[in-house]
Design an enzyme around this catalytic site. Structure first.
Site, mmCIF file in Angstrom:
data_model
loop_
_atom_site.group_PDB
_atom_site.id
_atom_site.type_symbol
_atom_site.label_atom_id
_atom_site.label_comp_id
_atom_site.label_asym_id
_atom_site.label_seq_id
_atom_site.Cartn_x
_atom_site.Cartn_y
_atom_site.Cartn_z
ATOM 1 C CG ASN A 9 1.100 5.498 -10.588
ATOM 2 O OD1 ASN A 9 -0.169 5.717 -10.135
ATOM 3 N ND2 ASN A 9 1.619 4.377 -9.869
ATOM 4 C CD1 TRP A 10 -0.310 12.036 -12.020
ATOM 5 C CD2 TRP A 10 -2.426 12.805 -11.780
ATOM 6 N NE1 TRP A 10 -0.433 12.946 -12.989
ATOM 7 C CE2 TRP A 10 -1.826 13.565 -12.855
ATOM 8 C CE3 TRP A 10 -3.468 13.466 -11.411
ATOM 9 C CZ2 TRP A 10 -2.241 14.579 -13.477
ATOM 10 C CZ3 TRP A 10 -4.249 14.217 -12.192
ATOM 11 C CH2 TRP A 10 -3.586 15.040 -13.242
ATOM 12 C CE LYS A 11 3.209 5.606 -7.085
ATOM 13 N NZ LYS A 11 4.291 5.147 -6.087
ATOM 14 C CG HIS A 94 1.990 0.165 -8.426
ATOM 15 N ND1 HIS A 94 2.490 0.256 -7.059
ATOM 16 C CD2 HIS A 94 2.701 1.190 -9.247
ATOM 17 C CE1 HIS A 94 3.449 1.265 -7.233
ATOM 18 N NE2 HIS A 94 3.463 1.945 -8.511
ATOM 19 C CD GLU A 96 2.536 2.511 -4.396
ATOM 20 O OE1 GLU A 96 1.497 3.231 -5.037
ATOM 21 O OE2 GLU A 96 3.822 3.057 -4.418
ATOM 22 C CD GLU A 166 6.591 0.931 -11.064
ATOM 23 O OE1 GLU A 166 6.500 2.173 -11.568
ATOM 24 O OE2 GLU A 166 5.708 1.088 -10.113
ATOM 25 N N GLY A 172 9.426 5.558 -4.516
ATOM 26 C CA GLY A 172 9.202 6.538 -3.601
ATOM 27 C C GLY A 172 10.366 6.842 -2.720
ATOM 28 C CB SER A 211 13.281 7.193 -7.346
ATOM 29 O OG SER A 211 12.793 7.010 -6.083
ATOM 30 N N GLY A 232 6.186 8.040 -10.710
ATOM 31 C CA GLY A 232 5.283 8.652 -9.588
ATOM 32 C C GLY A 232 5.489 9.959 -9.224
ATOM 33 N N GLY A 233 6.254 10.273 -8.169
ATOM 34 C CA GLY A 233 6.287 11.564 -7.604
ATOM 35 C C GLY A 233 6.577 12.895 -8.637
HETATM 36 P P1 13P Z 1 8.088 7.185 -7.869
HETATM 37 O O1 13P Z 1 8.294 7.784 -8.957
HETATM 38 O O2 13P Z 1 7.453 8.186 -6.616
HETATM 39 O O3 13P Z 1 9.230 6.324 -7.062
HETATM 40 O O4 13P Z 1 6.880 6.000 -7.928
HETATM 41 C C1 13P Z 1 7.205 5.245 -8.966
HETATM 42 C C2 13P Z 1 6.170 4.341 -9.233
HETATM 43 O O5 13P Z 1 5.594 3.584 -8.481
HETATM 44 C C3 13P Z 1 5.377 4.472 -10.568
HETATM 45 O O6 13P Z 1 4.336 3.411 -10.596
#
Ligand code: 13P
Length: 248
Positions: A9-11, A94, A96, A166, A172, A211, A232-233
């Site tokens: 997930n590149w956000k 998500h 967010e 999640e 994050g 994470s 994510g990251g």
């Molecule tokens: P991180 O891996 O950066 O914690 O993000 C997880 C995420 O929100 C994937 O959708």
């Protein structure tokens, strides 16, 4: 046996140049395997994925979609538009989007119906906040989220859905649920799915997100109900992302 899925997930990250390097790096390091691998990118970069990834085993998709099929919805994008660019996946609900865009469980459920209607794979996120975890409400919160989703889906479609657990406090932050903590919640999710259809519940992939990194992926992915990761990251670095894929 469930086929594992690792999805980046590149956000809201990347640009044409960095994406080209990242996609090339992932493509170059992907080995034939039974693990499904995909990236969900900012919508404007979906055509870049299509032109770069067509013919490869790396799939692509979006991070959200409108619940509507077409019409006067300024700023929105429909599932059929994603289909024009051969997207396979859509992340929905998500945390967010729930936090910053006020998305409710009911809206997420509607979006899931729309994605299924057009034949794409919804990756629907559930998970508790830190306050909810600390007040021992994780089971209640995740169960309630699952019940709203399950009420909106035909039992026959169950196996077409991917669920991502999640924990909001792990996103994050560098804090990861321990494999046992995550497995506990994944088992709750699986039990909820089984209320709908016991047999198909066994086919549903439940991903862990929060994470996930090369150094914790193997242990998490070894748990019986963890069927992949929503990353994510670590998905923004091809070596890290590939290391997670290899663990899966
Ligand atoms: P991180 O891996 O950066 O914690 O993000 C997880 C995420 O929100 C994937 O959708």
């Amino acid at each position: 046996m469930r086929r594992k899925l690792v999805c980046g997930n590149w956000k809201m990250n990347g640009n044409l140049v960095s994406n080209a390097a990242l996609l090339a790096g992932i493509k170059a390091g992907l080995e034939p395997s039974n693990c499904e691998v995909a990236v969900c990118v900012p919508a404007v970069y979906i055509p870049q994925c299509q032109s770069t990834l067509t013919g490869s085993t790396l799939g692509w998709g979006a991070q959200d979609i409108s619940a509507h099929t077409a019409g006067a919805y300024t700023g929105e994008m429909s599932v059929s538009m994603l289909r024009d660019f051969s997207c396979k996946y859509v992340i929905l609900g998500h945390s967010e989007r729930r936090a910053y865009h006020g998305e409710s469980d009911a809206l997420v459920a509607l979006k899931m119906q729309r994605v299924l209607q057009f034949g794409l794979t919804p990756i629907v996120c559930v998970g508790e906040s830190l306050a909810e975890r600390e007040s021992e409400q994780t089971k209640a919160v995740v169960s309630a989220q699952m019940e709203i989703l399950l009420a909106a889906i035909d039992a026959a479609d169950l196996a077409k859905v991917v669920i991502a657990y999640e924990p909001v406090w792990a996103i994050g932050t560098g804090k990861t649920a321990t494999p046992e903590m995550a497995q506990g919640v994944h088992a709750i999710v699986r039990a909820k799915l089984a209320h709908k259809n016991g047999e198909l519940a066994q086919a549903v992939r439940i991903l862990y997100g929060g994470s996930m990194k090369p150094d914790n992926a193997r242990e998490l992915l070894a748990m019986p109900d963890i069927d992949g990761g929503l990353v994510g990251g670590a998905a923004l670095n091809s070596a890290d992302f590939l290391a997670i894929v290899h663990s899966a």
